[in-house]
Design a protein around this motif. Sequence first.
Motif, PDB file in Angstrom:
ATOM      1  N   TRP A  12       0.815  -1.209   0.000  1.00 34.81           N
ATOM      2  CA  TRP A  12       0.000   0.000   0.000  1.00 34.81           C
ATOM      3  C   TRP A  12       0.854   1.267   0.000  1.00 34.81           C
ATOM      4  CZ3 TRP A  12      -0.524   4.240   3.234  1.00 34.81           C
ATOM      5  CH2 TRP A  12      -1.575   5.104   2.905  1.00 34.81           C
ATOM      6  N   GLY A  13       0.367   2.287  -0.739  1.00 35.51           N
ATOM      7  CA  GLY A  13       0.924   3.630  -0.617  1.00 35.51           C
ATOM      8  C   GLY A  13       2.112   3.943  -1.481  1.00 35.51           C
ATOM      9  N   GLY A  14       2.411   3.113  -2.453  1.00 32.59           N
ATOM     10  CA  GLY A  14       3.626   3.367  -3.224  1.00 32.59           C
ATOM     11  C   GLY A  14       3.361   3.722  -4.668  1.00 32.59           C
ATOM     12  N   GLY A  15       4.376   3.551  -5.470  1.00 31.88           N
ATOM     13  CA  GLY A  15       4.272   3.823  -6.885  1.00 31.88           C
ATOM     14  C   GLY A  15       4.601   5.258  -7.225  1.00 31.88           C
ATOM     15  N   GLU A  16       4.476   5.547  -8.492  1.00 30.90           N
ATOM     16  CA  GLU A  16       4.847   6.855  -9.016  1.00 30.90           C
ATOM     17  C   GLU A  16       3.757   7.895  -8.804  1.00 30.90           C
ATOM     18  OE1 GLU A  16       7.762   7.567 -10.363  1.00 30.90           O
ATOM     19  OE2 GLU A  16       8.519   5.530 -10.095  1.00 30.90           O
ATOM     20  N   VAL A  17       2.507   7.428  -8.643  1.00 33.48           N
ATOM     21  CA  VAL A  17       1.371   8.348  -8.638  1.00 33.48           C
ATOM     22  C   VAL A  17       1.100   8.845  -7.220  1.00 33.48           C
ATOM     23  CG1 VAL A  17      -1.045   8.655  -9.256  1.00 33.48           C
ATOM     24  CG2 VAL A  17       0.389   7.104 -10.587  1.00 33.48           C
ATOM     25  N   GLU A  18       1.212  10.146  -7.013  1.00 32.73           N
ATOM     26  CA  GLU A  18       1.033  10.727  -5.686  1.00 32.73           C
ATOM     27  C   GLU A  18      -0.363  10.479  -5.144  1.00 32.73           C
ATOM     28  OE1 GLU A  18       1.878  14.991  -3.423  1.00 32.73           O
ATOM     29  OE2 GLU A  18       1.598  14.899  -5.576  1.00 32.73           O
ATOM     30  N   LEU A  19      -1.346  10.378  -6.056  1.00 37.62           N
ATOM     31  CA  LEU A  19      -2.718  10.194  -5.611  1.00 37.62           C
ATOM     32  C   LEU A  19      -2.929   8.878  -4.883  1.00 37.62           C
ATOM     33  CD1 LEU A  19      -4.791  11.582  -8.620  1.00 37.62           C
ATOM     34  CD2 LEU A  19      -4.548  12.577  -6.348  1.00 37.62           C
ATOM     35  N   LYS A  20      -1.993   7.929  -5.010  1.00 34.26           N
ATOM     36  CA  LYS A  20      -2.137   6.673  -4.282  1.00 34.26           C
ATOM     37  C   LYS A  20      -2.114   6.897  -2.773  1.00 34.26           C
ATOM     38  CE  LYS A  20      -0.015   2.912  -5.634  1.00 34.26           C
ATOM     39  NZ  LYS A  20      -0.911   1.905  -6.169  1.00 34.26           N
ATOM     40  N   TRP A  21      -1.692   8.103  -2.361  1.00 34.71           N
ATOM     41  CA  TRP A  21      -1.576   8.380  -0.934  1.00 34.71           C
ATOM     42  C   TRP A  21      -2.785   9.129  -0.373  1.00 34.71           C
ATOM     43  CZ3 TRP A  21       2.552   7.107   2.271  1.00 34.71           C
ATOM     44  CH2 TRP A  21       3.627   6.486   1.631  1.00 34.71           C
ATOM     45  N   THR A  33      -8.412   6.835  -2.160  1.00 39.83           N
ATOM     46  CA  THR A  33      -7.721   5.696  -2.743  1.00 39.83           C
ATOM     47  C   THR A  33      -7.451   4.629  -1.700  1.00 39.83           C
ATOM     48  OG1 THR A  33      -6.678   7.235  -4.280  1.00 39.83           O
ATOM     49  CG2 THR A  33      -5.764   5.036  -4.202  1.00 39.83           C
ATOM     50  N   LEU A  34      -7.330   5.037  -0.448  1.00 36.99           N
ATOM     51  CA  LEU A  34      -7.156   4.074   0.636  1.00 36.99           C
ATOM     52  C   LEU A  34      -8.299   3.073   0.632  1.00 36.99           C
ATOM     53  CD1 LEU A  34      -5.587   3.320   3.313  1.00 36.99           C
ATOM     54  CD2 LEU A  34      -7.233   4.794   4.479  1.00 36.99           C
ATOM     55  N   LYS A  35      -9.502   3.541   0.341  1.00 38.00           N
ATOM     56  CA  LYS A  35     -10.670   2.660   0.319  1.00 38.00           C
ATOM     57  C   LYS A  35     -10.516   1.560  -0.720  1.00 38.00           C
ATOM     58  CE  LYS A  35     -13.863   6.356   1.676  1.00 38.00           C
ATOM     59  NZ  LYS A  35     -15.088   7.091   1.312  1.00 38.00           N
ATOM     60  N   ASP A  36      -9.826   1.865  -1.801  1.00 38.42           N
ATOM     61  CA  ASP A  36      -9.673   0.908  -2.884  1.00 38.42           C
ATOM     62  C   ASP A  36      -8.491  -0.035  -2.680  1.00 38.42           C
ATOM     63  OD1 ASP A  36     -11.824   2.046  -4.276  1.00 38.42           O
ATOM     64  OD2 ASP A  36     -10.514   3.526  -5.230  1.00 38.42           O
ATOM     65  N   GLU A  37      -7.525   0.357  -1.858  1.00 42.12           N
ATOM     66  CA  GLU A  37      -6.266  -0.384  -1.809  1.00 42.12           C
ATOM     67  C   GLU A  37      -6.006  -1.077  -0.476  1.00 42.12           C
ATOM     68  OE1 GLU A  37      -2.951   1.882  -3.088  1.00 42.12           O
ATOM     69  OE2 GLU A  37      -3.760   2.176  -5.087  1.00 42.12           O
ATOM     70  N   ALA A  38      -6.910  -0.947   0.495  1.00 41.55           N
ATOM     71  CA  ALA A  38      -6.725  -1.595   1.788  1.00 41.55           C
ATOM     72  C   ALA A  38      -7.992  -2.377   2.135  1.00 41.55           C
ATOM     73  CB  ALA A  38      -6.412  -0.560   2.873  1.00 41.55           C
ATOM     74  N   MET A  39      -7.902  -3.234   3.147  1.00 39.81           N
ATOM     75  CA  MET A  39      -9.042  -4.046   3.554  1.00 39.81           C
ATOM     76  C   MET A  39      -9.770  -3.365   4.707  1.00 39.81           C
ATOM     77  SD  MET A  39      -9.275  -8.148   4.287  1.00 39.81           S
ATOM     78  CE  MET A  39      -8.750  -8.242   6.002  1.00 39.81           C
ATOM     79  N   CYS A  40     -11.059  -3.172   4.552  1.00 41.05           N
ATOM     80  CA  CYS A  40     -11.854  -2.451   5.537  1.00 41.05           C
ATOM     81  C   CYS A  40     -12.188  -3.361   6.723  1.00 41.05           C
ATOM     82  CB  CYS A  40     -13.137  -1.946   4.890  1.00 41.05           C
ATOM     83  SG  CYS A  40     -14.217  -1.054   6.027  1.00 41.05           S
ATOM     84  N   LEU A  41     -11.886  -2.889   7.916  1.00 37.23           N
ATOM     85  CA  LEU A  41     -12.145  -3.682   9.119  1.00 37.23           C
ATOM     86  C   LEU A  41     -13.638  -3.857   9.365  1.00 37.23           C
ATOM     87  CD1 LEU A  41     -11.278  -5.098  11.737  1.00 37.23           C
ATOM     88  CD2 LEU A  41     -11.182  -2.825  12.821  1.00 37.23           C
ATOM     89  N   GLN A  42     -14.396  -2.767   9.290  1.00 37.80           N
ATOM     90  CA  GLN A  42     -15.840  -2.869   9.540  1.00 37.80           C
ATOM     91  C   GLN A  42     -16.510  -3.837   8.572  1.00 37.80           C
ATOM     92  OE1 GLN A  42     -14.170   0.082   9.689  1.00 37.80           O
ATOM     93  NE2 GLN A  42     -15.263   1.590  10.932  1.00 37.80           N
ATOM     94  N   GLU A  43     -16.100  -3.765   7.317  1.00 31.90           N
ATOM     95  CA  GLU A  43     -16.657  -4.665   6.309  1.00 31.90           C
ATOM     96  C   GLU A  43     -16.344  -6.116   6.656  1.00 31.90           C
ATOM     97  OE1 GLU A  43     -14.769  -5.312   2.222  1.00 31.90           O
ATOM     98  OE2 GLU A  43     -16.439  -3.974   1.775  1.00 31.90           O
ATOM     99  N   THR A  44     -15.118  -6.366   7.099  1.00 31.43           N
ATOM    100  CA  THR A  44     -14.705  -7.720   7.463  1.00 31.43           C
ATOM    101  C   THR A  44     -15.535  -8.243   8.632  1.00 31.43           C
ATOM    102  OG1 THR A  44     -12.450  -7.341   6.679  1.00 31.43           O
ATOM    103  CG2 THR A  44     -12.773  -9.129   8.271  1.00 31.43           C
ATOM    104  N   LEU A  45     -15.677  -7.443   9.685  1.00 33.19           N
ATOM    105  CA  LEU A  45     -16.427  -7.874  10.857  1.00 33.19           C
ATOM    106  C   LEU A  45     -17.906  -8.078  10.536  1.00 33.19           C
ATOM    107  CD1 LEU A  45     -14.827  -5.685  13.670  1.00 33.19           C
ATOM    108  CD2 LEU A  45     -14.349  -8.075  13.105  1.00 33.19           C
ATOM    109  N   GLN A  46     -18.458  -7.232   9.665  1.00 31.65           N
ATOM    110  CA  GLN A  46     -19.870  -7.380   9.304  1.00 31.65           C
ATOM    111  C   GLN A  46     -20.091  -8.647   8.491  1.00 31.65           C
ATOM    112  OE1 GLN A  46     -22.516  -5.357  10.450  1.00 31.65           O
ATOM    113  NE2 GLN A  46     -23.497  -7.251   9.748  1.00 31.65           N
ATOM    114  N   GLN A  47     -19.149  -8.960   7.598  1.00 30.19           N
ATOM    115  CA  GLN A  47     -19.287 -10.180   6.808  1.00 30.19           C
ATOM    116  C   GLN A  47     -19.214 -11.412   7.702  1.00 30.19           C
ATOM    117  OE1 GLN A  47     -16.454 -10.124   3.585  1.00 30.19           O
ATOM    118  NE2 GLN A  47     -17.478  -8.447   2.542  1.00 30.19           N
TER     119      GLN A  47
END
Length: 208
Positions: A102-111, A115-129
């Motif tokens: 997470w958080g790397g690459g050439e594109v600053e917008l990755k930070w 974009t965090l929503k797209d590139e990391a695993m959501c805890l609340q979503e995991t617990l709800q599932q």
Amino acid sequence: TLKGLALVIGVKGYKYISPLDNTLHDAEDFAELLTTIGFQVLLLMDTTAPDGMVTKNLMKKLRREFLSTLAGMGPANTVVIFAYMGHGAEYDGMQYLLPQDWGGGEVELKWDGPTLKDEAMCLQETLQQIEDKKPLATLAFLDCCREHVEVRGDIFGAGGLSALPGPAGSLVMYATGQGKEAADGREGGRNGAFTAALLKHFAAPGVS
């Protein structure tokens, strides 16, 4: 018959943000303890991941496997444990567990936050599932820092991971207080302070 199922994730060697000292030992040792007391454990770490990389897609793939296993075990008689050792961040009221890349690459917008929503695993979503499968009980252990992360002027939570009550029937435990860093434990030690305490007391006779 009471059964136990656990999903344990440990991430150490982050590519673009600071690596962590004890997370692999923490995940490995906690998974081993759970196995010895009868839990079926799904374990994901740098050292078990293909190419040594715990990606978001791999985390979510294991989560799907975990949920499928839970459904086949008879959830009503199953105690579930979810444990994560690694970096965490909060954005827009949601908490995210960061994959190794997470958080790397050439594109600053990755930070940025969205974009965090797209590139990391959501805890609340995991617990709800997990809760949607209706297990007997769910315990979540989060051995990660809770200080705020500021990136491109964006703050993931004004003070880091806030207290999360979790769905009904679940209990969420954090390694440290809101806005604080998780302690690494004794210098040269194998485990972080939180996991060291878990290993000492979790399966101790007479402790509930």
